[in-house]
Design a protein around this motif. Sequence first.
Motif, PDB file in Angstrom:
ATOM      1  N   ARG A   2       0.799  -1.237   0.239  1.00 54.20           N
ATOM      2  CA  ARG A   2       0.251   0.008   0.357  1.00 54.20           C
ATOM      3  C   ARG A   2       1.081   1.332   0.048  1.00 54.20           C
ATOM      4  NH1 ARG A   2      -3.023   0.117   5.046  1.00 54.20           N
ATOM      5  NH2 ARG A   2      -1.464  -0.531   5.938  1.00 54.20           N
ATOM      6  N   LYS A  32      -2.193  15.069   8.131  1.00 56.33           N
ATOM      7  CA  LYS A  32      -2.337  13.876   8.353  1.00 56.33           C
ATOM      8  C   LYS A  32      -2.251  12.859   7.145  1.00 56.33           C
ATOM      9  CE  LYS A  32      -6.454  14.966   5.222  1.00 56.33           C
ATOM     10  NZ  LYS A  32      -7.461  15.267   4.743  1.00 56.33           N
ATOM     11  N   LEU A  84      -2.534   9.617   5.203  1.00 60.22           N
ATOM     12  CA  LEU A  84      -3.886   8.504   4.514  1.00 60.22           C
ATOM     13  C   LEU A  84      -3.092   7.726   3.828  1.00 60.22           C
ATOM     14  CD1 LEU A  84      -6.011  11.062   2.602  1.00 60.22           C
ATOM     15  CD2 LEU A  84      -6.185  10.285   5.249  1.00 60.22           C
ATOM     16  N   TYR A 121      -3.439   4.029   1.204  1.00 53.39           N
ATOM     17  CA  TYR A 121      -3.862   4.107   0.030  1.00 53.39           C
ATOM     18  C   TYR A 121      -3.673   2.629  -0.804  1.00 53.39           C
ATOM     19  CZ  TYR A 121      -5.203   8.995  -0.589  1.00 53.39           C
ATOM     20  OH  TYR A 121      -5.601  10.124  -0.495  1.00 53.39           O
ATOM     21  N   ASP A 125      -6.130  -0.583   0.004  1.00 58.43           N
ATOM     22  CA  ASP A 125      -6.720  -1.642  -0.481  1.00 58.43           C
ATOM     23  C   ASP A 125      -8.200  -2.386  -0.953  1.00 58.43           C
ATOM     24  OD1 ASP A 125      -5.059  -2.971   1.408  1.00 58.43           O
ATOM     25  OD2 ASP A 125      -6.166  -2.183   3.381  1.00 58.43           O
ATOM     26  N   ASN A 179     -11.069   4.165  -0.783  1.00 59.30           N
ATOM     27  CA  ASN A 179     -11.068   4.884  -0.168  1.00 59.30           C
ATOM     28  C   ASN A 179      -9.875   4.514   1.552  1.00 59.30           C
ATOM     29  OD1 ASN A 179     -14.471   4.263  -0.292  1.00 59.30           O
ATOM     30  ND2 ASN A 179     -14.649   2.720   0.762  1.00 59.30           N
ATOM     31  N   PRO A 180      -9.465   5.948   1.713  1.00 59.48           N
ATOM     32  CA  PRO A 180      -8.430   5.335   2.199  1.00 59.48           C
ATOM     33  C   PRO A 180      -8.550   5.337   3.586  1.00 59.48           C
ATOM     34  CG  PRO A 180      -8.593   7.951   1.462  1.00 59.48           C
ATOM     35  CD  PRO A 180      -9.865   6.884   0.673  1.00 59.48           C
ATOM     36  N   LYS A 181      -7.248   4.568   3.958  1.00 54.47           N
ATOM     37  CA  LYS A 181      -7.268   4.954   5.328  1.00 54.47           C
ATOM     38  C   LYS A 181      -6.686   6.559   6.331  1.00 54.47           C
ATOM     39  CE  LYS A 181      -9.935   0.786   5.336  1.00 54.47           C
ATOM     40  NZ  LYS A 181     -10.762   1.034   4.572  1.00 54.47           N
ATOM     41  N   ARG A 182      -7.241   6.559   6.929  1.00 54.35           N
ATOM     42  CA  ARG A 182      -6.425   7.554   8.018  1.00 54.35           C
ATOM     43  C   ARG A 182      -5.362   7.004   8.904  1.00 54.35           C
ATOM     44  NH1 ARG A 182      -8.310  13.812   9.343  1.00 54.35           N
ATOM     45  NH2 ARG A 182      -6.278  14.867  10.310  1.00 54.35           N
ATOM     46  N   ILE A 183      -4.671   7.668   9.455  1.00 57.37           N
ATOM     47  CA  ILE A 183      -3.066   6.987  10.189  1.00 57.37           C
ATOM     48  C   ILE A 183      -3.161   8.149  11.430  1.00 57.37           C
ATOM     49  CG2 ILE A 183      -0.715   6.647  11.351  1.00 57.37           C
ATOM     50  CD1 ILE A 183      -0.158   6.069   8.902  1.00 57.37           C
ATOM     51  N   ASP A 184      -4.317   7.707  12.538  1.00 57.81           N
ATOM     52  CA  ASP A 184      -3.873   8.525  13.991  1.00 57.81           C
ATOM     53  C   ASP A 184      -2.101   9.288  14.105  1.00 57.81           C
ATOM     54  OD1 ASP A 184      -6.326   8.061  14.638  1.00 57.81           O
ATOM     55  OD2 ASP A 184      -6.813   6.201  15.686  1.00 57.81           O
TER      56      ASP A 184
END
Length: 79
Positions: free
Chosen positions: A14, A24, A26, A28, A30, A33-38
């Motif tokens: 990814r 932020k 993100l 990408y 999978d 829809n990207p996933k945000r890292i805390d």
Amino acid sequence: MSDSEGLTTLPDGRFAVAFDLSSKILVYGDDSNPKRIDLPPNVNALTGNRGVEALALDLEGRLIAIPEPVPKQAPGVPV
């Protein structure tokens, strides 16, 4: 979602993208829809053009995020 600055490929194929203006990251890859890292609160507090500027992986595959500029009193930076 503007001002992307850092990009790196993660060990699983990814991509992680850092956005400077909004501090932020993100991920990408999978699906669409990207996933945000805390991120830690001290990184989230960076505003303007002082957010995460660069991304890299260490030898163990951990993501390293480097802001610009690095605050003088910033424990845990890089993240």
